[in-house]
Design an enzyme around this catalytic site. Structure first.
Site, PDB file in Angstrom:
ATOM      1  N   SER A  31     -22.641 -21.989  25.277  1.00  0.00           N
ATOM      2  CA  SER A  31     -21.644 -20.916  25.132  1.00  0.00           C
ATOM      3  C   SER A  31     -20.233 -21.455  25.346  1.00  0.00           C
ATOM      4  CB  SER A  31     -21.911 -19.809  26.150  1.00  0.00           C
ATOM      5  OG  SER A  31     -23.132 -19.180  25.864  1.00  0.00           O
ATOM      6  N   ARG A  35     -16.946 -22.016  22.585  1.00  0.00           N
ATOM      7  CA  ARG A  35     -15.635 -21.411  22.871  1.00  0.00           C
ATOM      8  C   ARG A  35     -14.553 -22.483  23.026  1.00  0.00           C
ATOM      9  NH1 ARG A  35     -19.737 -18.114  24.152  1.00  0.00           N
ATOM     10  NH2 ARG A  35     -19.436 -15.865  24.417  1.00  0.00           N
ATOM     11  N   GLY A 107     -26.356 -17.810  15.931  1.00  0.00           N
ATOM     12  CA  GLY A 107     -25.818 -16.452  16.026  1.00  0.00           C
ATOM     13  C   GLY A 107     -24.464 -16.430  16.715  1.00  0.00           C
ATOM     14  N   SER A 184     -24.036  -7.241  24.901  1.00  0.00           N
ATOM     15  CA  SER A 184     -23.963  -8.482  24.132  1.00  0.00           C
ATOM     16  C   SER A 184     -22.623  -9.178  24.323  1.00  0.00           C
ATOM     17  CB  SER A 184     -24.173  -8.198  22.645  1.00  0.00           C
ATOM     18  OG  SER A 184     -23.769  -9.316  21.879  1.00  0.00           O
ATOM     19  N   GLN A 186     -21.803 -11.724  22.709  1.00  0.00           N
ATOM     20  CA  GLN A 186     -21.315 -12.122  21.379  1.00  0.00           C
ATOM     21  C   GLN A 186     -20.460 -11.018  20.770  1.00  0.00           C
ATOM     22  OE1 GLN A 186     -24.754 -13.328  19.128  1.00  0.00           O
ATOM     23  NE2 GLN A 186     -25.025 -15.202  20.322  1.00  0.00           N
ATOM     24  N   ASP A 337     -31.572 -15.436  27.755  1.00  0.00           N
ATOM     25  CA  ASP A 337     -32.181 -16.532  26.990  1.00  0.00           C
ATOM     26  C   ASP A 337     -33.333 -17.208  27.741  1.00  0.00           C
ATOM     27  OD1 ASP A 337     -30.459 -16.163  24.863  1.00  0.00           O
ATOM     28  OD2 ASP A 337     -28.990 -17.610  25.604  1.00  0.00           O
ATOM     29  N   ARG A 368     -38.710 -12.738  20.322  1.00  0.00           N
ATOM     30  CA  ARG A 368     -39.252 -13.559  21.417  1.00  0.00           C
ATOM     31  C   ARG A 368     -40.330 -12.849  22.229  1.00  0.00           C
ATOM     32  NH1 ARG A 368     -33.567 -16.624  23.073  1.00  0.00           N
ATOM     33  NH2 ARG A 368     -33.787 -18.228  21.461  1.00  0.00           N
TER      34      ARG A 368
HETATM   35  C1  S3P Z   1     -24.280 -15.942  23.815  1.00  0.00           C
HETATM   36  C2  S3P Z   1     -24.667 -14.653  24.082  1.00  0.00           C
HETATM   37  C3  S3P Z   1     -26.079 -14.208  24.085  1.00  0.00           C
HETATM   38  C4  S3P Z   1     -27.058 -15.382  24.108  1.00  0.00           C
HETATM   39  C5  S3P Z   1     -26.645 -16.483  23.174  1.00  0.00           C
HETATM   40  C6  S3P Z   1     -25.250 -17.007  23.515  1.00  0.00           C
HETATM   41  C7  S3P Z   1     -22.835 -16.271  23.845  1.00  0.00           C
HETATM   42  O1  S3P Z   1     -26.320 -13.451  22.915  1.00  0.00           O
HETATM   43  O2  S3P Z   1     -28.361 -14.952  23.787  1.00  0.00           O
HETATM   44  O3  S3P Z   1     -27.575 -17.562  23.243  1.00  0.00           O
HETATM   45  O4  S3P Z   1     -22.490 -17.482  23.876  1.00  0.00           O
HETATM   46  O5  S3P Z   1     -22.019 -15.343  23.860  1.00  0.00           O
HETATM   47  P1  S3P Z   1     -26.069 -11.851  22.858  1.00  0.00           P
HETATM   48  O6  S3P Z   1     -24.624 -11.617  22.983  1.00  0.00           O
HETATM   49  O7  S3P Z   1     -26.598 -11.461  21.512  1.00  0.00           O
HETATM   50  O8  S3P Z   1     -26.884 -11.290  23.982  1.00  0.00           O
END
Ligand code: S3P
Length: 463
Positions: A31, A35, A107, A184, A186, A337, A368
């Site tokens: 993560s 960033r 993602g 989330s 993300q 995760d 999962r």
């Molecule tokens: C992440 C947020 C999580 C996580 C992903 C990394 C991030 O996803 O599962 O591996 O770096 O912001 P979600 O925001 O969909 O929960």
């Protein structure tokens, strides 16, 4: 290019090996690595990053930021490993990419970059692999459309807010106040990153806290960002737009989500006593270790310190007898995760482990809940699937039987399924056959090498 898209599946049988001993270091946090590249590419001047995760997902982000004008380079190994230097273009100055942005399996790259593109006057098409092309993008399309961005699905695509998607950004975008309908990070980050080049104040309201790396790092890069926490825990995050980001020197801590596989492996394999150095322990990420301690796991934090604005420690993990528990659904976002590998720990614990509130796991790199149920059953565990979790009746430290001759666990292009079932293989009688180890390279390219090293350390006499 992404290995799982260009080569043949790489099956492997993971079998019981010696105890895990010695000291290892897992790669940088995924993560934070994403960033670092994105914010570095938006700062004016040169950002330097050590400890960057050189996994395929992060390389997808780097390739996309290069395609939008940033210069990103890996310098030969220095004293603290390779250094990445990023020359940013400045907020508001992203260039129109000439080709579709290939997000591979990632993602995080997709959703966060959609945020960045949304408030620039450029158009980008996002494509990804079979796993990513099944994942829901509606959750970012909704707020980013409110800000003025326009999304079009390819006629040949999967529809329903799934890749491939073409995003036409807008400048100036409209600042919004957005309450997250799903927990989330993300989605939160996509809105905040869009807010960087938006006039006025962009607000995200987060009823359930999720990983806060974006907030910490935006502040570190000099953005004006505030976080208010209400008595009920709701967080209101406000970002002043048209920000000017200052380049930073970043040391990325080790990824707790990668450390998780070694923590569980050391707990399960008799005789193990392993130190995992430099593990990030941000409270919005580290709930797994508390849950494993509640199950009886001996996990000690040594030399707690700060690395790159994040709490970090070395973890000493010793083989332990585990007992099943009911996992509090309130901790789910702080270990979202880590459930696949927790399920493996539960399969070897004594008694029943009950998990609930895991709906989000169904829209990760794979479903999962369903995929781990099938995988653990194939390896001989006793598992019941519910709508929002798994109920697992553990063996009480007896090894799992292992996968039958000629049958392999299906990983569905999901790195964490492959690594979790590799750990299950270490705690099995006949081994666990994994159909494809290629996806491991998305987040943890040195996983297999480190596993071999940790299980050989004792035989070699290495400390
Ligand atoms: C992440 C947020 C999580 C996580 C992903 C990394 C991030 O996803 O599962 O591996 O770096 O912001 P979600 O925001 O969909 O929960």
């Amino acid at each position: 290019m992404h290995s799982a898209a260009t080569s043949a599946p790489r099956p492997r049988r993971f079998t019981a090996a010696g105890p895990l001993t010695g000291r290892i270091r897992v790669p940088g946090d995924k993560s934070i690595s994403h960033r670092s590249i994105m914010l570095g590419a938006l700062a004016v001047g040169r950002t330097r990053v050590t400890g960057l995760l050189e996994g395929e997902d992060v390389m997808s982000t780097a390739a996309a930021m290069r395609a939008m004008g940033a210069s990103i380079e890996r310098l030969p190994d220095g004293a603290s490993g390779p250094e990445w230097v990023i020359d940013g273009v400045g907020v508001g100055s992203l260039l129109q990419p000439k080709q579709a942005l290939d997000m591979g399996n990632s993602g995080t790259s997709t959703r966060l970059l959609m945020g960045l593109v949304a408030s620039h006057a450029i158009t980008a098409t996002f494509i990804g692999d079979a796993s990513l092309s099944k994942r829901p993008m509606g959750r970012v399309i909704e707020p980013l459309s409110q800000m003025g961005a326009d999304f079009t699905a390819a006629p040949s695509g999967n529809g329903g807010g799934r890749l491939p998607l073409t995003l036409r950004g807008i400048a100036p975008a409209v600042p919004i106040s957005y309450r997250l309908p799903v927990a989330s990070a993300q989605v939160k980050s996509a809105v905040l990153l869009a807010g960087l080049n938006t006039p006025g104040i962009t607000t995200v309201i987060e009823p359930v806290p999720t990983r806060d790396h974006s907030e910490r790092m935006l502040k570190g890069f000099g953005a004006q960002l505030s976080v208010d926490v209400a008595p009920d825990g709701t967080r209101t995050i406000q970002l002043v737009g048209e920000a000017e980001l200052r380049p930073q020197t970043i040391e990325v801590p080790g990824d707790p989500s990668s450390a998780a596989f070694f923590v569980v492996a050391a707990l399960l394999v008799p005789g193990s006593d392993l130190v995992i150095e430099n593990v990030g322990l941000n409270p919005t990420r580290a709930a797994l270790f508390g849950v494993l301690r509640d199950m009886g796991g001996q996990i000690e934090e040594l030399d707690r310190r700060n690395v790159g604005g994040e709490p970090v420690a070395d973890l000493r993990v010793r083989h332990s007898a585990l007992t099943g528990i009911a996992v509090d659904p309130a901790v789910v976002p702080s270990m979202v995760d880590e459930f696949p590998v927790l399920f493996v720990a539960a399969a070897l614990a004594s008694g029943r482990t009950l998990t609930t509130g895991l709906e989000e796991l169904r829209v990760k790199e794979s479903d999962r809940i369903a995929v781990m149920r099938a995988a653990l059953e194939l390896a001989g565990a006793t598992v019941t699937e519910t709508a929002d979790g798994l109920i697992i009746d553990g063996t009480g430290a007896e090894p799992l039987p292992g996968t039958p001759e000629g049958a392999a666990v299906s990983t569905h292009l999901d790195h964490r399924i492959a690594m979790s079932m590799a750990v299950a293989g270490l705690a099995s009688r006949s081994g666990v056959e994994v159909d494809d180890t290629r996806p491991i390279a998305t987040s943890f390219p040195v996983f297999e090498a480190l596993l071999a090293r940790a299980s050989r350390a004792e035989a070699d006499g290495a400390a």
